[in-house]
Design an enzyme around this catalytic site. Structure first.
Site, PDB file in Angstrom:
ATOM      1  N   LYS A 173     -59.931  66.980  26.405  1.00 16.71           N
ATOM      2  CA  LYS A 173     -58.596  66.366  26.463  1.00 16.71           C
ATOM      3  C   LYS A 173     -58.467  65.387  27.640  1.00 16.71           C
ATOM      4  O   LYS A 173     -57.848  64.335  27.503  1.00 16.71           O
ATOM      5  CB  LYS A 173     -57.517  67.440  26.522  1.00 16.71           C
ATOM      6  CG  LYS A 173     -57.349  68.210  25.210  1.00 16.71           C
ATOM      7  CD  LYS A 173     -56.046  68.993  25.215  1.00 16.71           C
ATOM      8  CE  LYS A 173     -56.036  70.160  24.256  1.00 16.71           C
ATOM      9  NZ  LYS A 173     -55.939  69.850  22.853  1.00 16.71           N
ATOM     10  N   GLU A 187     -49.426  67.666  32.298  1.00 10.86           N
ATOM     11  CA  GLU A 187     -48.722  66.480  31.818  1.00 10.86           C
ATOM     12  C   GLU A 187     -47.257  66.810  31.632  1.00 10.86           C
ATOM     13  O   GLU A 187     -46.858  67.978  31.626  1.00 10.86           O
ATOM     14  CB  GLU A 187     -49.352  65.948  30.521  1.00 10.86           C
ATOM     15  CG  GLU A 187     -49.231  66.868  29.338  1.00 10.86           C
ATOM     16  CD  GLU A 187     -49.992  66.375  28.109  1.00 10.86           C
ATOM     17  OE1 GLU A 187     -50.923  65.559  28.246  1.00 10.86           O
ATOM     18  OE2 GLU A 187     -49.632  66.807  27.009  1.00 10.86           O
ATOM     19  N   GLU A 222     -54.167  63.989  21.260  1.00  4.98           N
ATOM     20  CA  GLU A 222     -55.615  64.174  21.151  1.00  4.98           C
ATOM     21  C   GLU A 222     -56.078  63.584  19.825  1.00  4.98           C
ATOM     22  O   GLU A 222     -55.267  63.289  18.953  1.00  4.98           O
ATOM     23  CB  GLU A 222     -55.979  65.658  21.212  1.00  4.98           C
ATOM     24  CG  GLU A 222     -55.458  66.462  20.042  1.00  4.98           C
ATOM     25  CD  GLU A 222     -56.043  67.870  19.986  1.00  4.98           C
ATOM     26  OE1 GLU A 222     -57.044  68.138  20.675  1.00  4.98           O
ATOM     27  OE2 GLU A 222     -55.516  68.688  19.227  1.00  4.98           O
ATOM     28  N   ASN A 232     -58.616  64.405  16.608  1.00  4.71           N
ATOM     29  CA  ASN A 232     -59.477  65.386  15.940  1.00  4.71           C
ATOM     30  C   ASN A 232     -60.497  64.633  15.110  1.00  4.71           C
ATOM     31  O   ASN A 232     -60.145  63.862  14.218  1.00  4.71           O
ATOM     32  CB  ASN A 232     -58.648  66.323  15.072  1.00  4.71           C
ATOM     33  CG  ASN A 232     -57.793  67.248  15.921  1.00  4.71           C
ATOM     34  OD1 ASN A 232     -58.227  67.689  16.988  1.00  4.71           O
ATOM     35  ND2 ASN A 232     -56.588  67.519  15.491  1.00  4.71           N
ATOM     36  N   PHE A 264     -45.686  88.477  12.687  1.00  7.43           N
ATOM     37  CA  PHE A 264     -46.737  87.652  12.088  1.00  7.43           C
ATOM     38  C   PHE A 264     -48.138  88.208  12.333  1.00  7.43           C
ATOM     39  O   PHE A 264     -49.104  87.459  12.444  1.00  7.43           O
ATOM     40  CB  PHE A 264     -46.655  86.196  12.578  1.00  7.43           C
ATOM     41  CG  PHE A 264     -45.380  85.529  12.163  1.00  7.43           C
ATOM     42  CD1 PHE A 264     -45.292  84.878  10.942  1.00  7.43           C
ATOM     43  CD2 PHE A 264     -44.257  85.580  12.969  1.00  7.43           C
ATOM     44  CE1 PHE A 264     -44.115  84.279  10.547  1.00  7.43           C
ATOM     45  CE2 PHE A 264     -43.061  84.988  12.576  1.00  7.43           C
ATOM     46  CZ  PHE A 264     -43.004  84.332  11.361  1.00  7.43           C
TER      47      PHE A 264
HETATM   48  P1  ADP Z   1     -54.308  72.029  20.607  1.00  2.00           P
HETATM   49  O1  ADP Z   1     -55.523  71.151  20.694  1.00  2.00           O
HETATM   50  O2  ADP Z   1     -54.515  73.347  21.289  1.00  2.00           O
HETATM   51  O3  ADP Z   1     -53.779  72.168  19.219  1.00  2.00           O
HETATM   52  P2  ADP Z   1     -52.419  69.919  21.324  1.00  2.00           P
HETATM   53  O4  ADP Z   1     -52.581  69.118  22.556  1.00  2.00           O
HETATM   54  O5  ADP Z   1     -52.798  69.267  20.035  1.00  2.00           O
HETATM   55  O6  ADP Z   1     -53.189  71.307  21.494  1.00  2.00           O
HETATM   56  O7  ADP Z   1     -50.922  70.402  21.238  1.00  2.00           O
HETATM   57  C1  ADP Z   1     -50.469  71.293  20.234  1.00  2.00           C
HETATM   58  C2  ADP Z   1     -48.951  71.286  20.158  1.00  2.00           C
HETATM   59  O8  ADP Z   1     -48.377  71.618  21.421  1.00  2.00           O
HETATM   60  C3  ADP Z   1     -48.356  69.939  19.825  1.00  2.00           C
HETATM   61  O9  ADP Z   1     -48.292  69.721  18.445  1.00  2.00           O
HETATM   62  C4  ADP Z   1     -46.972  70.046  20.441  1.00  2.00           C
HETATM   63  O10 ADP Z   1     -46.137  70.799  19.599  1.00  2.00           O
HETATM   64  C5  ADP Z   1     -47.204  70.867  21.679  1.00  2.00           C
HETATM   65  N1  ADP Z   1     -47.417  70.001  22.870  1.00  2.00           N
HETATM   66  C6  ADP Z   1     -48.596  69.638  23.404  1.00  2.00           C
HETATM   67  N2  ADP Z   1     -48.420  68.856  24.500  1.00  2.00           N
HETATM   68  C7  ADP Z   1     -47.101  68.722  24.669  1.00  2.00           C
HETATM   69  C8  ADP Z   1     -46.266  68.035  25.633  1.00  2.00           C
HETATM   70  N3  ADP Z   1     -46.767  67.339  26.630  1.00  2.00           N
HETATM   71  N4  ADP Z   1     -44.926  68.126  25.479  1.00  2.00           N
HETATM   72  C9  ADP Z   1     -44.398  68.842  24.455  1.00  2.00           C
HETATM   73  N5  ADP Z   1     -45.113  69.511  23.545  1.00  2.00           N
HETATM   74  C10 ADP Z   1     -46.445  69.452  23.627  1.00  2.00           C
END
Ligand code: ADP
Length: 661
Positions: A116, A200, A288, A290, A348
Site C-alpha cells: 500500500k 492516512e 489501492e 488489485n 455473522f
Molecule cells: P483492504 O486491502 O484490506 O481491503 P482497503 O485499503 O481496500 O483495504 O480498504 C478497505 C475499506 O476500508 C474501504 O473500502 C473503505 O471502506 C475503508 N477505508 C480504507 N481507507 C479509508 C480511509 N482513509 N477513510 C475511510 N475509509 C477507509
C-alpha cells in the site's frame, strides 16, 4: 490461442473461469485439495489434479504442485482467479520460468501494487489523487501519535501489506492511535508477516467506488466504468453495483482517466481494479489497485456486455484489445449480493454443513455464480461464500426489485445463510434512494441485525398464502378420498401465528381463490401444488414468491428473508389449541456455547470474573477466521468448561455464567 488452461483456484470463481474457457473451445484443468475431491469445479473441468491436503497452505497455495499439475496435463496457461496465488509475484515468476503463461498482469505490476505504501507513492507520481496522509513507515506508537496529529483526526492506521480489511484501525484521538498502532501492527505481523503500518486521513462517510481497467501487451489500456461497493461489513464488501448511483459522467471520466494513468505507469496488461474512496463532495482518493479479477466483476460484465475472463485470456495469449475506450458503453444497472454460509443472528459467524437443499433462482435477468450444488458440503477450510447473486435491470430500481424477488426464491437449507440480511439491505428505503456509504450497515442497523422483520402487509399476504396452501392440500386429500367420501371442504379456517389467531374465509373464485381476512378480500392465483417448495403466484394481481416448507402440521413460510411459522386449523381446533400450555424452551442464556465446530483459541475471562455486555469471552477459529465471542449482557462467570486448544463441537459449552438470567 491456448488449447488448455489450468485454473489455480476453487469454488465459484474456478467454475466461472471454466465456463468461459469452454465457450472459447479451450480445455480446462482443475486442481483440488482433499476436501474438494467432490467439489463442483472438479466436476466441471475436463481434467482434475489432486494437489494436497485440505489446508490451503498445503494445496491451493503450493506453487510447485500447481506447476507440476500444468506439466502433467500439458496446460499452457494458468488463470489464478482471486485470492490464493492471484496476487503472488513469486507464483507469476515461477510460471514464467517454467514457460507457462500467467493469465494476469506482469510481475512488476503485481509487486508495485502489492504494497500500500509503495503503490500510493507510485500513484501520486502518476498524477492520481491519494488520501492525504503520511507515506513513511511509522517506527513506534509515539511517532504514530505525532503523525496522526499532523494529518488531523480522524485517521486510519493501515498495514502496508494489508488486504481483506485486516490490519486497519480507525482512530479519533491520541489514545486510540496508541491502541490502534499496537493492534494494527500485531495483526499485520501475524496475518502478513510484515508489520509496517502507515497513517492516512479517515474520509468521513465515504463511498467505495472502483474502476475496472483492462490492458493488453500492445500498450492499449481502457477502463470499463465503475462499481460501487459501499455496502460493507467490517470493510468487506457485501453488495456491489454498476454503475454507481452517485457518479456523474464528468467524475466517472476523471476517475477513469486516473485509473488508466496508474495502469499505464505499471505497464498493466490484464484486468485490474483501481479502488477509490469518494467523499460527499465527489472528491475521490486512490486506495489501492488489485491486480487480478475482482469478486464483483460480474456487475461490470452485465452493464458492458463484455466477458472479462475471455478478455484476460485473449490478452494473455498476446491478442490486442478488440475495442477502444469510445466503444465502451454502460447500459442499465446491475447489482450483486454475496451469499454466505454464515449466521447473521449470531454475529455473522461462519456456518458449515451440508446443503440439504440448494435451488438458486432462475430468471433471464438473474445471474448466479456458484461453486456448490445441492448435497455439497461447505467446509471449515475455505471462504464460506455460497454464491454471488446478480440481477440486471434497465434501471437501478428494476434491478433492485429483481434482486429482492431473486432473494425471495433462493432456497438454501441445511446451514445458516445471510439471505435474510441481504433482503433487509436491498429493501431499505435508503438503498432505493442510492444514499450509500461505507457506514450504511452500522447506521441502518445500529443495534446489530436482529433478523428480517415482516411488514403487516406481508404478514397478511403470507397468512392468505398459508390458507391457500392448506386448502390445496385438503383438496388433494379429498380427491384421493373422493370415491368413498364426497369432498366437502370448509370455507372457515383459523391461521395461528404463534398465539395470534387470524380467522380466514377461503372460497374458490376463478381464476384462483378469494381469501378474506381482517376485513379485506384478496384474490390469490397460483399453480402451487402440495410438495412444491416455492409458492409462486399473484396476490391481487401482484407477483409474489414465498418459500414453503411443511413440517408436520406446521407451515414455515419465508418472504423477504423473514421466516414465519403458522398452523392452519379448523376454528374448533384453534380454540382448543388456545387452551394448551405454551412450551418453554430450556434456558440456555446462562451458557456460552460454541456457535460452530472449531478450535478454541483462547478464553479471555476466568471463573468469578464480572463481565460487561460486549466484552470478549473467547475466540473460536473456524474457516480460517478468528471469531470473537462476546458477552451479550452483564454477568459473572461461574465456571470455565473448555480449554484453549480444545476442538469444539457446535453448541458445546465453553463457560457458564452465574444465576438465571
Ligand atoms: P483492504 O486491502 O484490506 O481491503 P482497503 O485499503 O481496500 O483495504 O480498504 C478497505 C475499506 O476500508 C474501504 O473500502 C473503505 O471502506 C475503508 N477505508 C480504507 N481507507 C479509508 C480511509 N482513509 N477513510 C475511510 N475509509 C477507509
Amino acid at each position: 490461442m491456448f488449447q488448455k488452461i489450468l485454473i489455480a483456484n476453487r469454488g465459484e470463481i474456478a467454475c466461472r473461469v471454466m465456463r468461459t474457457a469452454r465457450r472459447m473451445g479451450i480445455k480446462t484443468v482443475a486442481v483440488y485439495s482433499e476436501a474438494d475431491a467432490l467439489a463442483l469445479h472438479v466436476r466441471e473441468a475436463d481434467e482434475a489434479v489432486a494437489i494436497g491436503p485440505s489446508a490451503a497452505a498445503e494445496s491451493y497455495l503450493k506453487i510447485d504442485r500447481i506447476i507440476e499439475a500444468c506439466r502433467a496435463t500439458g496446460a499452457e496457461a494458468v488463470h489464478p482467479g482471486y485470492g490464493f496465488l492471484s496476487e503472488n509475484q513469486a507464483f507469476a515468476k515461477a510460471l514464467d520460468a517454467a514457460g507457462i503463461v500467467f493469465i494476469g498482469p506482469n510481475t512488476h505490476a503485481i509487486a508495485a501494487m502489492g504494497d500500500k505504501i509503495e503503490s500510493k507513492k507510485l500513484a501520486a507520481a502518476a498524477g492520481v489523487s491519494t488520501v492525504p496522509g503520511y507515506l513513511g513507515v511509522i517506527p513506534d506508537a509515539e511517532a504514530a501519535v505525532k503523525i496522526a496529529a499532523e494529518v488531523g483526526y480522524p485517521v486510519m492506521i493501515k498495514a502496508s501489506a494489508g488486504g481483506g480489511g485486516k490490519g486497519m484501525r480507525l482512530a479519533h484521538n491520541d489514545a486510540e492511535v496508541l491502541e490502534g498502532f499496537r493492534s494494527a501492527t500485531n495483526e499485520a505481523r501475524s496475518s502478513f508477516g510484515d508489520d509496517r503500518v502507515f497513517i492516512e486521513k479517515y474520509i468521513v462517510e465515504p463511498r467505495h467506488i472502483e474502476i475496472q481497467v483492462l490492458g493488453d501487451a500492445h500498450g492499449h489500456i481502457v477502463h470499463l466504468g465503475e462499481r460501487e461497493c459501499s455496502i460493507q461489513r467490517r470493510h468487506q464488501k457485501v453488495i456491489e453495483e454498476a454503475p454507481s448511483p452517485f457518479l456523474d459522467a464528468e467524475t466517472r471520466a476523471a476517475m477513469g482517466a486516473q485509473a488508466v494513468a496508474l495502469a499505464r505507469a505499471v505497464d498493466y496488461r490484464s484486468a485490474g481494479t483501481v479502488e477509490f474512496i469518494v467523499d460527499r463532495d465527489r472528491n475521490f482518493y486512490f486506495l489501492e489497485m488489485n491486480t487480478r479479477l475482482q469478486v464483483e466483476h460480474p456487475v461490470t460484465e452485465l452493464v458492458t456486455g463484455l466477458d472479462l475472463v475471455e478478455l484476460m485470456i485473449r490478452v494473455a495469449a498476446g491478442e490486442p484489445l478488440p475495442f477502444g475506450q469510445d466503444d465502451v458503453t454502460l447500459t442499465g444497472s446491475a447489482i450483486e449480493a454475496r451469499v454466505y454460509a454464515e449466521d447473521p443472528l449470531r454475529n455473522f459467524l461462519p456456518s458449515i454443513g451440508r446443503l440439504t437443499r440448494y435451488r438458486p433462482p432462475t430468471d433471464e435477468h438473474v445471474r448466479v455464480d456458484t461453486g456448490v450444488y445441492e448435497g455439497a458440503e461447505i467446509s471449515i477450510h475455505y471462504d464460506p461464500m455460497i454464491a454471488k447473486l446478480c440481477t440486471y435491470g434497465e434501471t437501478r430500481d428494476l434491478a433492485t426489485r429483481r434482486m429482492a424477488a431473486a432473494l425471495d426464491s433462493f432456497q438454501i437449507r441445511g446451514l445458516n445463510h445471510n439471505i435474510g440480511f441481504l433482503a433487509a439491505l436491498v429493501t431499505r428505503p435508503r438503498f432505493a434512494e442510492g444514499r450509500l456509504s461505507t457506514d450504511f450497515i452500522p447506521t441502518e442497523f445500529p443495534d446489530g441485525f436482529g433478523g428480517a422483520v415482516m411488514s403487516a402487509e406481508d404478514l397478511a399476504r403470507v397468512v392468505a398464502i398459508a390458507a391457500v396452501a392448506h386448502r390445496r392440500a385438503v383438496e388433494r386429500d379429498a380427491l384421493i378420498a373422493a370415491r368413498r367420501h364426497p369432498p366437502a371442504i370448509a370455507a372457515e379456517w383459523t391461521v395461528l401465528v404463534g398465539r395470534d389467531a387470524h380467522p380466514v374465509n377461503i372460497v374458490p373464485e376463478e381464476p384462483g381463490y378469494a381469501v378474506t381476512l381482517g376485513g379485506h378480500t384478496h384474490l390469490v392465483q397460483t399453480d402451487w401444488q402440495p410438495g412444491d417448495a416455492l409458492f409462486e403466484g399473484k396476490i391481487d394481481g401482484h407477483a409474489t414468491t414465498v418459500q414453503v416448507d411443511r413440517v408436520g402440521t406446521i407451515w414455515r413460510l419465508i418472504r423477504g428473508g423473514a421466516a414465519i411459522e403458522l398452523r392452519v386449523l379448523t376454528p374448533r381446533a384453534a380454540a382448543l389449541a388456545a387452551l394448551m400450555p405454551v412450551k418453554t424452551p430450556p434456558d440456555l442464556s446462562r451458557l456460552l456455547l460454541s456457535p460452530m465446530p472449531g478450535l478454541l483459541v483462547s478464553i479471555a475471562v476466568a471463573a468469578g470474573q464480572d463481565v460487561k455486555a460486549g466484552e470478549e469471552l473467547a475466540v473460536v477459529e473456524a474457516m480460517k477466521m478468528e471469531n470473537v465471542l462476546r458477552a451479550v449482557r452483564d454477568g459473572r462467570v461461574a465456571k470455565i468448561q473448555a480449554n484453549p486448544g480444545d476442538s469444539l463441537a457446535v453448541d458445546q459449552v465453553i463457560l457458564e455464567f452465574e444465576g438465571a438470567s
